[in-house]
Scaffold this motif. Structure first.
Motif, PDB file in Angstrom:
ATOM      1  N   HIS A   2       1.034  -1.324   0.018  1.00 47.21           N
ATOM      2  CA  HIS A   2       0.157   0.051  -0.087  1.00 47.21           C
ATOM      3  C   HIS A   2       0.775   1.453   0.150  1.00 47.21           C
ATOM      4  O   HIS A   2       1.939   1.482   0.727  1.00 47.21           O
ATOM      5  N   PRO A   3       0.416   2.251  -0.940  1.00 51.26           N
ATOM      6  CA  PRO A   3       1.178   3.507  -0.807  1.00 51.26           C
ATOM      7  C   PRO A   3       1.481   4.089   0.639  1.00 51.26           C
ATOM      8  O   PRO A   3       2.675   4.638   0.842  1.00 51.26           O
ATOM      9  N   PHE A   4       0.528   4.050   1.476  1.00 51.57           N
ATOM     10  CA  PHE A   4       0.640   4.602   2.963  1.00 51.57           C
ATOM     11  C   PHE A   4       2.107   3.738   3.619  1.00 51.57           C
ATOM     12  O   PHE A   4       2.902   4.242   4.317  1.00 51.57           O
ATOM     13  N   ARG A   5       1.832   2.549   3.448  1.00 52.82           N
ATOM     14  CA  ARG A   5       2.992   1.607   4.085  1.00 52.82           C
ATOM     15  C   ARG A   5       4.435   2.128   3.463  1.00 52.82           C
ATOM     16  O   ARG A   5       5.353   2.324   4.256  1.00 52.82           O
ATOM     17  N   LYS A   6       4.390   2.246   2.099  1.00 54.52           N
ATOM     18  CA  LYS A   6       5.853   2.570   1.443  1.00 54.52           C
ATOM     19  C   LYS A   6       6.419   3.894   1.957  1.00 54.52           C
ATOM     20  O   LYS A   6       7.273   4.084   2.135  1.00 54.52           O
ATOM     21  N   ALA A   7       5.378   4.812   2.090  1.00 54.31           N
ATOM     22  CA  ALA A   7       5.771   6.169   2.385  1.00 54.31           C
ATOM     23  C   ALA A   7       6.366   6.035   4.019  1.00 54.31           C
ATOM     24  O   ALA A   7       7.153   6.646   4.199  1.00 54.31           O
ATOM     25  N   VAL A   8       5.557   5.413   4.778  1.00 51.10           N
ATOM     26  CA  VAL A   8       6.001   5.123   6.221  1.00 51.10           C
ATOM     27  C   VAL A   8       7.565   4.728   6.189  1.00 51.10           C
ATOM     28  O   VAL A   8       8.395   4.969   6.998  1.00 51.10           O
ATOM     29  N   GLU A   9       7.692   3.555   5.537  1.00 54.21           N
ATOM     30  CA  GLU A   9       8.722   2.641   5.596  1.00 54.21           C
ATOM     31  C   GLU A   9       9.815   3.566   4.968  1.00 54.21           C
ATOM     32  O   GLU A   9      11.117   3.165   5.385  1.00 54.21           O
ATOM     33  N   ASN A  10       9.626   4.521   4.003  1.00 51.79           N
ATOM     34  CA  ASN A  10      10.409   5.283   3.360  1.00 51.79           C
ATOM     35  C   ASN A  10      10.779   6.467   4.284  1.00 51.79           C
ATOM     36  O   ASN A  10      11.667   7.481   3.786  1.00 51.79           O
ATOM     37  N   THR A  13       7.384  11.956   4.869  1.00 49.44           N
ATOM     38  CA  THR A  13       6.588  12.183   5.589  1.00 49.44           C
ATOM     39  C   THR A  13       5.615  13.245   4.879  1.00 49.44           C
ATOM     40  O   THR A  13       4.408  13.449   4.839  1.00 49.44           O
ATOM     41  N   ALA A  14       6.300  13.755   3.538  1.00 52.23           N
ATOM     42  CA  ALA A  14       5.427  14.607   2.715  1.00 52.23           C
ATOM     43  C   ALA A  14       4.345  13.545   2.081  1.00 52.23           C
ATOM     44  O   ALA A  14       3.487  14.070   2.002  1.00 52.23           O
ATOM     45  N   ALA A  15       4.856  12.277   1.473  1.00 55.13           N
ATOM     46  CA  ALA A  15       4.002  11.309   1.076  1.00 55.13           C
ATOM     47  C   ALA A  15       2.857  10.994   1.890  1.00 55.13           C
ATOM     48  O   ALA A  15       1.739  10.708   1.566  1.00 55.13           O
ATOM     49  N   VAL A  16       3.240  10.986   3.335  1.00 54.57           N
ATOM     50  CA  VAL A  16       2.399  10.395   4.172  1.00 54.57           C
ATOM     51  C   VAL A  16       1.243  11.442   4.204  1.00 54.57           C
ATOM     52  O   VAL A  16       0.140  11.120   4.211  1.00 54.57           O
ATOM     53  N   GLU A  17       1.743  12.839   4.427  1.00 51.55           N
ATOM     54  CA  GLU A  17       0.707  13.822   4.625  1.00 51.55           C
ATOM     55  C   GLU A  17      -0.186  13.833   3.523  1.00 51.55           C
ATOM     56  O   GLU A  17      -1.288  14.137   3.427  1.00 51.55           O
ATOM     57  N   ALA A  18       0.363  13.670   2.206  1.00 55.44           N
ATOM     58  CA  ALA A  18      -0.455  13.716   1.013  1.00 55.44           C
ATOM     59  C   ALA A  18      -1.586  12.800   0.833  1.00 55.44           C
ATOM     60  O   ALA A  18      -2.583  12.932   0.401  1.00 55.44           O
ATOM     61  N   ALA A  42      -0.746  14.690  10.646  1.00 53.14           N
ATOM     62  CA  ALA A  42       0.477  14.836  10.043  1.00 53.14           C
ATOM     63  C   ALA A  42       1.721  14.918  11.130  1.00 53.14           C
ATOM     64  O   ALA A  42       2.659  14.502  10.960  1.00 53.14           O
ATOM     65  N   ALA A  43       1.490  16.296  12.069  1.00 54.69           N
ATOM     66  CA  ALA A  43       2.443  16.349  12.990  1.00 54.69           C
ATOM     67  C   ALA A  43       2.518  15.091  14.034  1.00 54.69           C
ATOM     68  O   ALA A  43       3.725  14.896  14.361  1.00 54.69           O
ATOM     69  N   ILE A  44       1.372  14.603  14.266  1.00 52.80           N
ATOM     70  CA  ILE A  44       1.578  13.371  15.219  1.00 52.80           C
ATOM     71  C   ILE A  44       2.425  12.248  14.625  1.00 52.80           C
ATOM     72  O   ILE A  44       3.110  11.732  15.276  1.00 52.80           O
ATOM     73  N   LEU A  45       2.036  11.993  13.492  1.00 58.97           N
ATOM     74  CA  LEU A  45       3.016  10.979  12.511  1.00 58.97           C
ATOM     75  C   LEU A  45       4.294  11.271  12.446  1.00 58.97           C
ATOM     76  O   LEU A  45       4.968  10.441  12.645  1.00 58.97           O
ATOM     77  N   ASP A  91     -11.581   7.507   2.114  1.00 60.84           N
ATOM     78  CA  ASP A  91     -12.591   8.206   1.731  1.00 60.84           C
ATOM     79  C   ASP A  91     -12.961   7.550   0.050  1.00 60.84           C
ATOM     80  O   ASP A  91     -11.977   6.976  -0.384  1.00 60.84           O
ATOM     81  N   GLU A  92     -13.644   8.447  -0.338  1.00 61.35           N
ATOM     82  CA  GLU A  92     -14.092   8.069  -2.006  1.00 61.35           C
ATOM     83  C   GLU A  92     -13.060   8.504  -2.639  1.00 61.35           C
ATOM     84  O   GLU A  92     -12.761   8.073  -3.952  1.00 61.35           O
ATOM     85  N   GLU A  93     -12.293   9.288  -2.253  1.00 58.43           N
ATOM     86  CA  GLU A  93     -10.862   9.936  -3.188  1.00 58.43           C
ATOM     87  C   GLU A  93      -9.660   9.023  -2.627  1.00 58.43           C
ATOM     88  O   GLU A  93      -8.698   9.550  -3.453  1.00 58.43           O
ATOM     89  N   GLY A  94     -10.079   8.200  -1.769  1.00 57.80           N
ATOM     90  CA  GLY A  94      -8.565   7.363  -1.756  1.00 57.80           C
ATOM     91  C   GLY A  94      -7.631   8.024  -0.671  1.00 57.80           C
ATOM     92  O   GLY A  94      -6.528   7.431  -0.449  1.00 57.80           O
ATOM     93  N   LYS A  95      -8.135   9.012   0.380  1.00 58.14           N
ATOM     94  CA  LYS A  95      -7.604   9.730   1.141  1.00 58.14           C
ATOM     95  C   LYS A  95      -7.964   8.972   2.659  1.00 58.14           C
ATOM     96  O   LYS A  95      -8.923   8.492   2.653  1.00 58.14           O
ATOM     97  N   ILE A  96      -7.080   8.944   3.414  1.00 55.34           N
ATOM     98  CA  ILE A  96      -7.307   8.446   4.859  1.00 55.34           C
ATOM     99  C   ILE A  96      -7.994   9.393   5.345  1.00 55.34           C
ATOM    100  O   ILE A  96      -7.798  10.526   5.953  1.00 55.34           O
ATOM    101  N   ASP A  97      -9.300   8.951   5.939  1.00 57.21           N
ATOM    102  CA  ASP A  97     -10.160   9.762   6.668  1.00 57.21           C
ATOM    103  C   ASP A  97     -10.346   9.358   8.150  1.00 57.21           C
ATOM    104  O   ASP A  97     -10.776  10.188   8.856  1.00 57.21           O
TER     105      ASP A  97
END
Length: 140
Positions: A2-10, A13-18, A42-45, A91-97
């Motif tokens: 998953h893109p979130f997993r990839k962003a965190v593992e890398n 933080t900009a990709a996580v926030e996006a 984003a700040a917590i993460l 959500d419907e746009e693929g963003k984490i809600d």
């Protein structure tokens, strides 16, 4: 992966926030009240990435429609080994809600609470700065 997993593992933080929706709600394993909004989440993460050592996702579980995801992780906090799970709803746009974290054992959760407590002034400052910047951008 998953893109979130990839962003965190890398540690990107900009990709996580996006990947966060503007109205995301973060539910912490160590705080009673959820945190609403992209800036604070984003700040917590970013704070979590600063306090977690040896962080690794060890399992990824997804529902068939792709709107719910569970990412099981391990890490070390202040010398305590922690196991946890990030529960993500999209959500419907693929963003984490909706973002909920669970951790164990209790001693590691307590170490996490202490470490994040030490980060919280910085987290609040980062969130306020991000909120101010987004308000300025929205007003243009």
């Amino acid at each position: 992966m998953h893109p979130f997993r990839k962003a965190v593992e890398n540690r990107d933080t900009a990709a996580v926030e996006a990947l966060l929706a503007d109205d995301v709600v973060f539910t912490s394993p160590v705080a009673f009240t959820p945190y609403p909004g992209k800036a604070i989440t984003a700040a917590i993460l970013r704070g979590v990435l600063r306090v977690f050592e040896d962080f690794a996702y060890v399992r990824e579980i997804a529902d068939p429609d792709g709107r719910d995801h569970a990412l099981v992780f391990t890490a070390t906090v202040a010398g305590k080994r922690i196991q946890g799970c990030d529960f993500l709803h999209f959500d419907e746009e693929g963003k984490i809600d909706d973002f909920t974290v669970m951790v164990r054992p209790l001693s590691a959760a307590q170490a996490l609470a202490e470490a994040m407590g030490a980060q919280f002034d910085r987290i609040a400052r980062e969130a306020a700065e991000a909120s101010g910047a987004s308000e300025e951008t929205a007003g243009e």
